[in-house]
Structures are given as structure tokens and as C-alpha cells.
Write a protein that holds these residues in place. Structure first.
Motif, PDB file in Angstrom:
ATOM      1  N   ILE A  86       0.835  -1.069   0.019  1.00 14.59           N
ATOM      2  CA  ILE A  86       0.371  -0.193   0.018  1.00 14.59           C
ATOM      3  C   ILE A  86       0.763   0.720  -0.062  1.00 14.59           C
ATOM      4  N   ASP A  87       2.187   1.256   0.529  1.00  5.70           N
ATOM      5  CA  ASP A  87       2.372   2.462   0.889  1.00  5.70           C
ATOM      6  C   ASP A  87       3.358   2.229  -0.549  1.00  5.70           C
ATOM      7  N   LEU A  88       3.546   1.506  -1.455  1.00  4.90           N
ATOM      8  CA  LEU A  88       4.674   1.624  -2.425  1.00  4.90           C
ATOM      9  C   LEU A  88       3.226   2.559  -3.491  1.00  4.90           C
ATOM     10  N   PHE A  89       2.095   1.920  -3.505  1.00  7.50           N
ATOM     11  CA  PHE A  89       1.452   2.350  -4.088  1.00  7.50           C
ATOM     12  C   PHE A  89       0.529   3.519  -3.649  1.00  7.50           C
ATOM     13  N   GLU A  90       0.888   4.596  -2.667  1.00  9.51           N
ATOM     14  CA  GLU A  90       0.094   5.567  -2.078  1.00  9.51           C
ATOM     15  C   GLU A  90       0.205   6.740  -3.365  1.00  9.51           C
ATOM     16  N   GLY A  91       0.760   6.644  -3.933  1.00 14.59           N
ATOM     17  CA  GLY A  91       1.188   7.814  -4.512  1.00 14.59           C
ATOM     18  C   GLY A  91       0.659   7.854  -6.336  1.00 14.59           C
ATOM     19  N   LEU A  92      -0.267   6.690  -6.543  1.00 16.85           N
ATOM     20  CA  LEU A  92      -0.391   6.289  -7.834  1.00 16.85           C
ATOM     21  C   LEU A  92      -1.611   7.524  -8.473  1.00 16.85           C
ATOM     22  N   LEU A 105      -7.128   2.513  -8.712  1.00 19.97           N
ATOM     23  CA  LEU A 105      -6.959   1.028  -9.017  1.00 19.97           C
ATOM     24  C   LEU A 105      -8.868   1.104  -9.458  1.00 19.97           C
ATOM     25  N   SER A 106      -9.995   1.844  -8.141  1.00 20.34           N
ATOM     26  CA  SER A 106     -11.522   1.445  -8.564  1.00 20.34           C
ATOM     27  C   SER A 106     -11.796   2.151  -9.798  1.00 20.34           C
ATOM     28  N   ALA A 107     -11.178   3.378 -10.502  1.00 23.69           N
ATOM     29  CA  ALA A 107     -11.393   4.261 -11.540  1.00 23.69           C
ATOM     30  C   ALA A 107     -11.601   2.942 -12.160  1.00 23.69           C
ATOM     31  N   LEU A 108     -10.414   2.214 -12.512  1.00 19.65           N
ATOM     32  CA  LEU A 108     -10.286   1.744 -13.902  1.00 19.65           C
ATOM     33  C   LEU A 108     -11.534   0.731 -14.672  1.00 19.65           C
ATOM     34  N   GLY A 109     -12.122   0.321 -13.501  1.00 23.18           N
ATOM     35  CA  GLY A 109     -13.454  -0.511 -13.887  1.00 23.18           C
ATOM     36  C   GLY A 109     -13.545  -1.728 -13.037  1.00 23.18           C
ATOM     37  N   PRO A 110     -14.061  -2.679 -13.426  1.00 24.92           N
ATOM     38  CA  PRO A 110     -14.660  -4.675 -12.408  1.00 24.92           C
ATOM     39  C   PRO A 110     -13.246  -5.215 -13.971  1.00 24.92           C
ATOM     40  N   GLU A 111     -13.555  -4.596 -15.473  1.00 25.25           N
ATOM     41  CA  GLU A 111     -13.042  -5.622 -16.415  1.00 25.25           C
ATOM     42  C   GLU A 111     -11.187  -5.210 -16.931  1.00 25.25           C
ATOM     43  N   LYS A 112     -10.833  -3.490 -16.257  1.00 27.20           N
ATOM     44  CA  LYS A 112      -9.793  -3.607 -15.989  1.00 27.20           C
ATOM     45  C   LYS A 112      -8.951  -4.385 -15.189  1.00 27.20           C
ATOM     46  N   PHE A 145       8.732  -8.284 -10.646  1.00 33.14           N
ATOM     47  CA  PHE A 145       7.797  -7.690 -10.044  1.00 33.14           C
ATOM     48  C   PHE A 145       8.365  -6.011 -10.255  1.00 33.14           C
ATOM     49  N   LEU A 146       8.899  -5.537 -10.488  1.00 29.23           N
ATOM     50  CA  LEU A 146       8.855  -4.051 -10.726  1.00 29.23           C
ATOM     51  C   LEU A 146       8.434  -4.173 -12.089  1.00 29.23           C
ATOM     52  N   ARG A 147       8.274  -5.127 -12.904  1.00 28.88           N
ATOM     53  CA  ARG A 147       7.255  -5.272 -14.090  1.00 28.88           C
ATOM     54  C   ARG A 147       5.242  -4.834 -13.607  1.00 28.88           C
ATOM     55  N   MET A 148       5.218  -5.859 -12.718  1.00 31.62           N
ATOM     56  CA  MET A 148       4.123  -5.925 -12.139  1.00 31.62           C
ATOM     57  C   MET A 148       3.995  -4.928 -11.554  1.00 31.62           C
ATOM     58  N   ALA A 149       4.718  -3.807 -11.058  1.00 32.22           N
ATOM     59  CA  ALA A 149       4.151  -2.875 -10.246  1.00 32.22           C
ATOM     60  C   ALA A 149       3.756  -1.469 -11.023  1.00 32.22           C
ATOM     61  N   GLU A 150       4.469  -1.717 -12.538  1.00 30.76           N
ATOM     62  CA  GLU A 150       5.002  -0.767 -13.583  1.00 30.76           C
ATOM     63  C   GLU A 150       3.195  -1.255 -14.185  1.00 30.76           C
ATOM     64  N   ALA A 151       2.958  -1.982 -14.063  1.00 31.52           N
ATOM     65  CA  ALA A 151       1.433  -1.973 -15.009  1.00 31.52           C
ATOM     66  C   ALA A 151       0.330  -1.684 -14.073  1.00 31.52           C
ATOM     67  N   LEU A 152       0.814  -2.028 -13.519  1.00 30.35           N
ATOM     68  CA  LEU A 152      -0.534  -1.325 -12.504  1.00 30.35           C
ATOM     69  C   LEU A 152      -0.462   0.205 -12.371  1.00 30.35           C
ATOM     70  N   ALA A 153       0.252   0.994 -12.744  1.00 27.57           N
ATOM     71  CA  ALA A 153       0.829   2.266 -12.214  1.00 27.57           C
ATOM     72  C   ALA A 153       0.589   2.404 -13.233  1.00 27.57           C
ATOM     73  N   GLY A 154       0.862   2.039 -14.462  1.00 28.85           N
ATOM     74  CA  GLY A 154       0.724   2.330 -16.113  1.00 28.85           C
ATOM     75  C   GLY A 154      -0.915   2.365 -16.431  1.00 28.85           C
ATOM     76  N   ALA A 155      -1.129   1.496 -15.867  1.00 27.49           N
ATOM     77  CA  ALA A 155      -2.912   1.170 -16.321  1.00 27.49           C
ATOM     78  C   ALA A 155      -3.550   2.855 -15.347  1.00 27.49           C
ATOM     79  N   CYS A 156      -2.821   3.067 -14.320  1.00 26.74           N
ATOM     80  CA  CYS A 156      -3.338   4.139 -13.343  1.00 26.74           C
ATOM     81  C   CYS A 156      -3.505   5.377 -14.807  1.00 26.74           C
ATOM     82  N   ARG A 157      -2.377   5.794 -15.036  1.00 24.34           N
ATOM     83  CA  ARG A 157      -2.321   6.464 -15.752  1.00 24.34           C
ATOM     84  C   ARG A 157      -2.464   6.794 -17.183  1.00 24.34           C
ATOM     85  N   GLY A 158      -3.089   5.360 -17.943  1.00 23.72           N
ATOM     86  CA  GLY A 158      -3.801   5.203 -19.257  1.00 23.72           C
ATOM     87  C   GLY A 158      -2.645   4.777 -19.804  1.00 23.72           C
ATOM     88  N   ARG A 159      -2.153   3.751 -19.867  1.00 26.32           N
ATOM     89  CA  ARG A 159      -1.413   2.632 -20.968  1.00 26.32           C
ATOM     90  C   ARG A 159      -1.135   2.037 -20.737  1.00 26.32           C
TER      91      ARG A 159
END
Length: 365
Positions: free
Chosen positions: A248-254, A318-325, A351-365
Motif C-alpha cells: 500500500i505504501d508503495l502504491f500510495e502515490g498512484l 485503481l477502482s476508477a479503472l472499472g471491474p473488467e480492467k 515484480f518491478l514489471r508488475m508494479a509498473e503495470a498497475l501504475a501504467g494502467a492508472c495513467r491510461g497506458r
């Protein structure tokens, strides 16, 4: 003076969570009231089925139910569970009752791991068990924990026994994935389906096993485990709450991701010998995505889904992405986790790849 012989260390048991008591030692099964009533009603009707398939996700208490049901029959209890006034109750808890057999994956001392399957010779050993004179008064009971672990030959051998049930013989088959069983085995069993418990029931199980937990911690483990008490206890033993807070601390700034913080956490869970820590991080991350996806699909307020300090911000992002995403991300992380283990890929980089995937999804990538 000759030394007294040392007692051999007990072998690991595949049907027991390391660090916790065995399911047969459960004093009282919390929850699953409908299943208890169905079993007791069957006894009361005088038409108790000889084979019961206990179906549902891992960690719900199905094995504890099996032992409690066996105790109901072996200790002549008028209510569901152990009759402690009966001398057989202690032998059931010790695993030494002469009228009960349990099939599980056995420990291989040479390979220092559990065997992959329950094997056919273990099932065939039930024939003399049912055919010999009763070791103790009462019915004979077999618990298979879990039936999913039988290889095809073992399954066929068990099917033959189910087709020709011995007099006063009863089977309890624990199944985490009943669809993997032979259809003919399923058709010869009465199925009891088990569902996740309520937050309150899981918290009660947690506090009974770990009295030092606060109410808030017990509730958090209930949610993190998808309301499966066995998984909740495993998470607690593994330090799951602390690791989830670190995530949670890692993703706090999404939607932004702190690269240095990500690298630090990746170093910790990707280090040599940290396989279990990496696996736990993935369990927690994917469980988080499932919880948020379910909440988004049901229209639940994000505030109702938040468990820990600092979770509100990343949960909303993350919730703003919607259930399907969210489910797509959940499945993607699962695929990458499988590749990491199956192809021996670098855990840190993945793990870094996974973390970036979550952040990237929130940035619309």
C-alpha cells in the motif's frame, strides 16, 4: 551411561498449516450452520448417505467439518461435533482412532517434499480396513483430504469402493476443486457446498487461534483472505499484514510510482531464498485487485473496501479503472507469476514489471 533414544521429529503433514493445530483438533467449528443442519437432519432421517463431498475453496474449514462429522458418528453425539464425555473423542483428536482412516499426500523423506498425489496403494489399503473385525465399536470412517490430490488410479480405486459401499462405512471427501474429480465419484456422493464465512466469523476464528490480534487486525485478515479462515491464519503466520502495508505504501502515490521505493521492495521479495515472500506479495496484490473489482462491480463505496492506513488513495485510483480492467490486471499478474516460477525468471525484475503495470494502467497506458 547410555543416552536415552531421542524421539523422532514428527513428519510434516500436507493437511495441516505449519504452526497451527491440526483440523482434527478443532474444538468447535465456527460458521457453516446450514451444512451442520443438513448433516444432522440426514442422521435424524435414518437415511445417512455413505459418501459426502465437501466442496469449496481452500481454507474454509471443510477438513474441520469432516472430523467433526466423523466425531458425531463415532462418539454418538446428539449434536454436531465432539462428545468429550466419550472415550473415542480423544483418540480422534490424536489421530489414533481404530475406526477411522485418513488419506492425504504423504511426506517423501528422500525428496524432502510431499508426494504429488494420493496413490492407488493407499486407497487399496482401505479394503482390509473395512473387511477386518471392528477395532472399536461404531461405524468406520474414511476422510480424504483432499480428494483433488488423488491420481487417476487412486480415483478409480476409490470409485469402486463407493459403488460397493461397505456396511456402516462412511466417506468424507474434501475437495477444493470438485470439478477435477471423476463425474462418477461426484454422482455417488452427497455434496455439501461451503462458502466464505462472514467477517465476524473469520475474525472469531482468528482471535481464537491468535489471541494477541486486535479486532482491527482480525477483520483485516478476514478481508485479505476472501473470508477463508484457513488462508487468513496462513497470512497472519507469514506476516501478511505487514507486507500488504508495504505494498500500500508503495502504491500510495498512484498513478505515479516511486522508483526507489519499488526497487527497495523488489530487492526484499526478490532476494535469493525469498520465494515464499514473493509468492505472498503476489497473493496479496491479486487479492487486492479482486476485492476492488468486486466492489466496483457491486457499486460499493471505496471507503468500505479500505483496510489499512494510506490505502484510500491507491484504491480509488485503481477502482476508477472499472471491474473488467481490474480483472484483466489480476489475470496478467497471475500469468507473469506463473512465468516467474515456471521459467525461473528474475523475481526482482518481474515484480518491478508488475508494479509498473498497475501504475501504467492508472495513467491510461
Amino acid at each position: 551411561m547410555a543416552r536415552a533414544p531421542q524421539e523422532a521429529e514428527p513428519l510434516p503433514q500436507s493437511d495441516r498449516i505449519e504452526g497451527l493445530s491440526h483440523p482434527r483438533e478443532t474444538a468447535e467449528l465456527i460458521g457453516h450452520e446450514a451444512q451442520k443442519r443438513a448433516f444432522m437432519d440426514a442422521i435424524g432421517s435414518g437415511r445417512l448417505h455413505h459418501a459426502w463431498l465437501l466442496a469449496g475453496p481452500r481454507g474454509l474449514g471443510k477438513a474441520s467439518f469432516a472430523y467433526q462429522a466423523a466425531a458425531t458418528l463415532l462418539t454418538r453425539n446428539g449434536a454436531f461435533g465432539y462428545n468429550d464425555a466419550h472415550p473415542g473423542a480423544g483418540r480422534i483428536r490424536q489421530g489414533s482412532h481404530g475406526n477411522m482412516r485418513v488419506l492425504t499426500r504423504q511426506w517423501d523423506p528422500a525428496g524432502k517434499k510431499f508426494r504429488a498425489n494420493i496413490r492407488v496403494d493407499e486407497v487399496r489399503a482401505l479394503t482390509p480396513f473395512f473387511g477386518s473385525s471392528a477395532a472399536e465399536e461404531g461405524p468406520r470412517i474414511v476422510i480424504v483430504d483432499c480428494a483433488d490430490d488423488m491420481n487417476i488410479n487412486a480415483a478409480n480405486a476409490l470409485l469402486k469402493s463407493l459403488e460397493e459401499p461397505p456396511k456402516d462405512g462412511f466417506y468424507f471427501l474434501v475437495a477444493h476443486a470438485p470439478g477435477r474429480l471423476l463425474p462418477t465419484i461426484r454422482s455417488r456422493c452427497r455434496t455439501l457446498s461451503f462458502a466464505p464465512l462472514s467477517d465476524a466469523d473469520v475474525a472469531a476464528v482468528m482471535r481464537r487461534a491468535m489471541p494477541h490480534l486486535t479486532d482491527a487486525e482480525a477483520q483485516a485478515f478476514a478481508r485479505l483472505s476472501d473470508n477463508a479462515p484457513g488462508r487468513a491464519l496462513e497470512l497472519a503466520l507469514a506476516g501478511g499484514l505487514e507486507l500488504f502495508q508495504a505494498l500500500i505504501d508503495l502504491f500510495e502515490g498512484l498513478p505515479e510510482l516511486d522508483g526507489l521505493a519499488a526497487a527497495g521492495l523488489a530487492d526484499e521479495i526478490g532476494a535469493a531464498g525469498a520465494d515464499a515472500r514473493f509468492d505472498l506479495a503476489l497473493v496479496l496484490l491479486r487479492g487486492w485487485l479482486r476485492r476492488l473489482a468486486r466492489g466496483a462491480a457491486l457499486g460499493q463505496p471505496v471507503s468500505d473496501l479500505v483496510l489499512l492506513k494510506g490505502e484510500d488513495g491507491p484504491a480509488r485510483a485503481l477502482s476508477a479503472l472499472g471491474p473488467e480492467k481490474l480483472i484483466s490486471l489480476h489475470d496478467q499478474l497471475g500469468e507473469w507469476a506463473g512465468q516467474t516460477k515456471g521459467l525461473y525468471l528474475d523475481r526482482r525484475q518481474n515484480f518491478l514489471r508488475m508494479a509498473e503495470a498497475l501504475a501504467g494502467a492508472c495513467r491510461g497506458r
